[in-house]
Design an enzyme around this catalytic site. Structure first.
Site, PDB file in Angstrom:
ATOM      1  N   GLU A 155      41.802  33.811  43.546  1.00  0.00           N
ATOM      2  CA  GLU A 155      41.193  35.051  42.849  1.00  0.00           C
ATOM      3  C   GLU A 155      42.121  35.570  41.888  1.00  0.00           C
ATOM      4  OE1 GLU A 155      38.733  36.230  41.842  1.00  0.00           O
ATOM      5  OE2 GLU A 155      36.957  36.657  42.968  1.00  0.00           O
ATOM      6  N   ASP A 156      41.589  36.413  40.925  1.00  0.00           N
ATOM      7  CA  ASP A 156      42.358  37.157  40.054  1.00  0.00           C
ATOM      8  C   ASP A 156      42.575  38.655  40.855  1.00  0.00           C
ATOM      9  OD1 ASP A 156      39.895  37.697  39.741  1.00  0.00           O
ATOM     10  OD2 ASP A 156      39.989  37.801  37.775  1.00  0.00           O
ATOM     11  N   ASP A 181      37.861  43.465  44.588  1.00  0.00           N
ATOM     12  CA  ASP A 181      37.758  44.865  44.160  1.00  0.00           C
ATOM     13  C   ASP A 181      36.850  45.327  45.408  1.00  0.00           C
ATOM     14  OD1 ASP A 181      36.891  47.244  43.134  1.00  0.00           O
ATOM     15  OD2 ASP A 181      35.987  46.187  41.442  1.00  0.00           O
ATOM     16  N   ARG A 195      41.683  38.455  27.867  1.00  0.00           N
ATOM     17  CA  ARG A 195      42.243  37.531  28.696  1.00  0.00           C
ATOM     18  C   ARG A 195      43.405  37.126  28.360  1.00  0.00           C
ATOM     19  NH1 ARG A 195      37.967  36.411  32.544  1.00  0.00           N
ATOM     20  NH2 ARG A 195      36.021  36.239  31.644  1.00  0.00           N
ATOM     21  N   PHE A 211      40.599  50.093  35.906  1.00  0.00           N
ATOM     22  CA  PHE A 211      40.073  48.569  35.438  1.00  0.00           C
ATOM     23  C   PHE A 211      41.238  47.998  34.744  1.00  0.00           C
ATOM     24  CE2 PHE A 211      37.498  45.639  33.248  1.00  0.00           C
ATOM     25  CZ  PHE A 211      36.812  44.962  34.153  1.00  0.00           C
TER      26      PHE A 211
END
Ligand code: IMP
Length: 153
Positions: free
Chosen positions: A77-78, A81, A143, A130
């Site tokens: 996963e990046d 959260d 991205r 964020f």
């Protein structure tokens, strides 16, 4: 992280599942440093759409192309959260009877967690900001930025 994974899986193979699209850059970098045999596949799940607030709804948009039964699976996963996406993915993949199932994430916003999810491999704990870049987006933009950057609005 790649060193740790290579050590722990020495003599075995790993099956990396990249969670599209954000984890693409991280997965590409991570796997180049793994010294154990690797197979990769991707899943796409709905998350925030064009918003920066989680909807809490997780839906599979693209599934794996192969079986993971008896494989050593690592979800890549990046960012974690709320944990809703990974919690859903873990439950879903567990039913497919992998030999083992672990989580590797580049970033972790631990203070935002709504459900209990503990990554087995974690790059950095970050504050509740964020972030974009290095594969991470905001409404599909940014991205391609090489670094992880805080998005100011
Ligand atoms: P969770 O289900 O709330 O844990 O969210 C996981 C997904 O939300 C990640 O795979 C990202 O796609 C997205 N996400 C969460 N935080 C951020 C952020 O700061 N920037 C970009 N995407 C994020």
């Amino acid at each position: 992280m790649a060193g740790q994974i290579s050590e722990e899986y020495r003599g075995q193979e790993v099956f990396l599942i990249g969670v599209l699209k954000g984890a693409v850059v991280f997965l590409a970098d991570l796997m180049r440093f793994l010294t154990v045999p690797v197979e990769i596949d991707f899943m796409a799940v709905s998350s925030y759409g064009k918003s920066t607030v989680t909807s809490g709804v997780v839906r599979i948009l693209k599934d794996l192309e192969t079986s993971i039964e008896n494989r050593n699976v690592i979800i890549v996963e990046d960012i974690v959260d709320t944990g809703l996406t990974l919690s859903y993915l873990m439950d879903n993949l567990e039913t497919r009877k992998p030999a083992s199932l672990k989580i590797c994430t580049l970033l972790d916003k631990v203070e935002c967690r709504q459900v209990e999810v503990t990554p087995d491999y974690r790059g950095f704990i970050i504050p509740d900001k964020f972030v974009v870049g290095y594969g991470l987006d905001c409404a599909e933009k940014y991205r391609n930025i090489a670094d992880v950057c805080v998005l100011h609005r």
